[in-house]
Structure formats: C-alpha cells, structure tokens
Scaffold this active site. Structure first.
Site, PDB file in Angstrom:
ATOM      1  N   HIS A  53       3.194   2.394  -6.707  1.00  9.56           N
ATOM      2  CA  HIS A  53       2.897   0.994  -7.018  1.00  9.56           C
ATOM      3  C   HIS A  53       2.003   0.418  -5.934  1.00  9.56           C
ATOM      4  CE1 HIS A  53       6.293   0.527  -4.258  1.00  9.56           C
ATOM      5  NE2 HIS A  53       6.101  -0.771  -4.195  1.00  9.56           N
ATOM      6  N   HIS A  55       1.961  -1.990  -3.648  1.00  7.63           N
ATOM      7  CA  HIS A  55       2.280  -2.644  -2.370  1.00  7.63           C
ATOM      8  C   HIS A  55       1.638  -1.909  -1.183  1.00  7.63           C
ATOM      9  CE1 HIS A  55       5.961  -4.989  -4.068  1.00  7.63           C
ATOM     10  NE2 HIS A  55       4.820  -5.634  -4.227  1.00  7.63           N
ATOM     11  N   ASP A  57       2.511  -1.301   1.828  1.00  9.28           N
ATOM     12  CA  ASP A  57       3.259  -0.311   2.618  1.00  9.28           C
ATOM     13  C   ASP A  57       3.391   1.029   1.875  1.00  9.28           C
ATOM     14  OD1 ASP A  57       5.048  -1.646   0.843  1.00  9.28           O
ATOM     15  OD2 ASP A  57       6.771  -0.999   2.034  1.00  9.28           O
ATOM     16  N   HIS A  58       2.809   1.108   0.683  1.00  6.82           N
ATOM     17  CA  HIS A  58       2.782   2.371  -0.069  1.00  6.82           C
ATOM     18  C   HIS A  58       1.362   2.890  -0.259  1.00  6.82           C
ATOM     19  CE1 HIS A  58       7.082   2.172  -1.488  1.00  6.82           C
ATOM     20  NE2 HIS A  58       6.894   0.985  -0.950  1.00  6.82           N
ATOM     21  N   HIS A 111      10.110  -3.998 -10.092  1.00  5.77           N
ATOM     22  CA  HIS A 111       9.736  -4.340  -8.707  1.00  5.77           C
ATOM     23  C   HIS A 111       8.293  -4.854  -8.707  1.00  5.77           C
ATOM     24  CE1 HIS A 111       9.542  -3.951  -4.342  1.00  5.77           C
ATOM     25  NE2 HIS A 111       8.465  -3.212  -4.463  1.00  5.77           N
ATOM     26  N   ASP A 131      10.004   1.975  -4.886  1.00  6.10           N
ATOM     27  CA  ASP A 131      10.923   0.873  -4.578  1.00  6.10           C
ATOM     28  C   ASP A 131      11.741   0.450  -5.799  1.00  6.10           C
ATOM     29  OD1 ASP A 131       9.917   0.933  -2.047  1.00  6.10           O
ATOM     30  OD2 ASP A 131       8.757  -0.921  -2.204  1.00  6.10           O
ATOM     31  N   HIS A 169      12.461   3.861   1.142  1.00  4.86           N
ATOM     32  CA  HIS A 169      12.906   3.096   2.316  1.00  4.86           C
ATOM     33  C   HIS A 169      14.290   3.547   2.778  1.00  4.86           C
ATOM     34  CE1 HIS A 169       9.854  -0.149   2.484  1.00  4.86           C
ATOM     35  NE2 HIS A 169       9.792   0.013   1.166  1.00  4.86           N
TER      36      HIS A 169
END
Ligand SMILES: [Zn+2]
Length: 257
Positions: A53, A55, A57-58, A111, A131, A169
C-alpha cells in the site's frame, strides 16, 4: 531453501526480504539503506520489489533501491505509488521462478483503499499483509470503511491455519495489552503475553505469527465469539451483536485505548 528475513527500519517497521542463496525480493521497503546492507552482507541479487500500500513507511525506500538495482516493482493500482511497473489485482499471480515462488494477490481495502496482500502456498503458507492484520490486532482504518476492513480480515482468515503472517510492524506487545482487556479470561492470550514479553526483552521479533493462533487470540478475528461480544457490548453500551457492529466498536475502542 527460502529464508524470510525481517529488516528492521524506523521505530517498529519490518521490511521483509524473501531469498535463497542468490536472489531476493523485498516487500514494502520503507527505507533503502538497511535493505541494501542486508543484500550486500548476504551477496544477494535483488530481483523485485513488492508493495502492499502507498504509505511512505512502506514505499520510501523504493527510489533508493531502484538506484541500487533496476528491478520490477509490483503493487496495487494506485495513483499514489508512481514507481510501480507491474500493477496487480485480486487473484493475480506474481511468479519468481528464480525462487520457485508464486505469490497470489488478495485485495484487502480498509487501512488504505489500495491495500493488497501477497499469499504463497509453497514452499509453505505465507502471507505478507502490510498493515492489515497484526499479531493480536489489525491496522487502523484510514481510508476504507469498517465494513471493508472487516471483510478483508474475514478473507485473510479463510487461509490455512498454518499460514505464517508476516506483519509489517512490531506492534504485538501493545496489541496484547488491549486484547487482554477485551478478553481477560483467554488463557492462550495470557501465555502469549509472557512469551512475547520475553522475546521483546531480548529484542527478538515477535512476528511472523500463525493464523491458527490468531484465530484463538486476536479479538478482531473473533467478533463472533460470545466473550468478545459481551465485552464489547458492556464497554461500548447497547449494540447490535452482529459481527460487523462488534468489529466496528472494537476498532473504535482500540483507537482510543
Ligand atoms: Zn500503512
């Protein structure tokens, strides 16, 4: 023999690297440098990047990794991820003959709306779910509806019980603390808290988790369980006992926990 290795990044992210002795694919590289260090240390050739996805941090390490090695980037149809070269849909198969590995795409909105997961049946059942599903928890609902997230988790829970869940995570301990409040009589959960605390004291990752275990511990997968329903109803006031209403109230409870 395949290895699935967590490369730690930021405060609590895991970037998963699937590899044999030669080739590697990387899933959700939020940062490039720790991945490059790992690939170099094992003398691995990067052959693909997979994204679940949009985001940051990915995805934040994709550009840096592409400078290191120009490889295909698989991910959802999403205007938010410009680096994707191969966009995939529900049931698409992504095959890596170099690793004798084929991953099937499962769309899991909730999410984010573009969220997908990757599942392989061979050489063992493994799920890379970003996530969406966490050990003893689930992702926050940022873009989708509670119903979408609930349906996505229901779909993942149909996979074989032996499936290893590679979450993105290290949230397990804080998720357990919430789950224990929701489900205080659950002995499996109590034992898991002790094991998890021991692992974290030694800085050992607590994931992957196993789907079969999640079904007996994760309150978000147990919205049809009588104890969970009673607990959510008593905390949140009068509520319909149907699983979606319970899930929605449970997710809101966790948001404010
Ligand atoms: Zn996310």
């Amino acid at each position: 023999m395949l290895t699935v290795h967590p490369v730690a990044a930021f405060k609590d992210n895991y970037i998963w690297v699937i590899h044999d002795r030669n080739a590697a694919i990387v899933i959700d590289p939020g940062a490039a440098l720790p991945v490059i260090e790992y690939l170099r240390s094992k003398q691995l050739q990067l052959i693909a990047i997979l994204i679940t996805h949009h985001h940051h941090d990915h995805t934040g390490g994709v550009t840096g990794l592409l400078q290191f090695s120009g490889v295909p980037v698989y991910g959802p149809h999403s205007k938010n991820i410009s680096a994707i070269t191969h966009s995939v849909l529900e049931n698409d198969e992504v095959a890596f003959p170099e690793l004798s590995l084929t991953l099937t795409v499962i769309e899991v909105p909730g999410h984010t709306l573009d969220h997908i997961a990757y599942y392989a049946h061979q050489p063992f059942d493994m799920l890379f779910c970003g996530d969406t599903l966490f050990a003893c928890g689930c992702g926050r609902i940022f873009e989708g509806t509670a119903e979408q997230m609930y349906r996505s988790l229901q779909e993942l829970s149909q996979l074989p019980d032996d499936t290893l869940i590679y979450c993105a995570h290290e949230y397990t301990l804080s998720n357990i603390k919430f789950a224990r409040v929701v489900d205080p009589e659950n002995d499996t959960l109590e034992a898991f808290e002790i094991t998890t605390q021991n692992q974290r004291d030694q800085n050992i990752p607590t994931v992957p988790t196993k789907l079969g275990n999640e079904k007996s511990m994760n309150p978000f997968l147990r919205c049809e369980n009588r104890e969970i329903i009673a607990s959510v109803q008593s905390h949140c006031g009068c509520l319909q006992p149907d699983p979606l209403s319970i899930f929605t109230a449970l997710r809101n409870w966790k948001n404010n926990f």
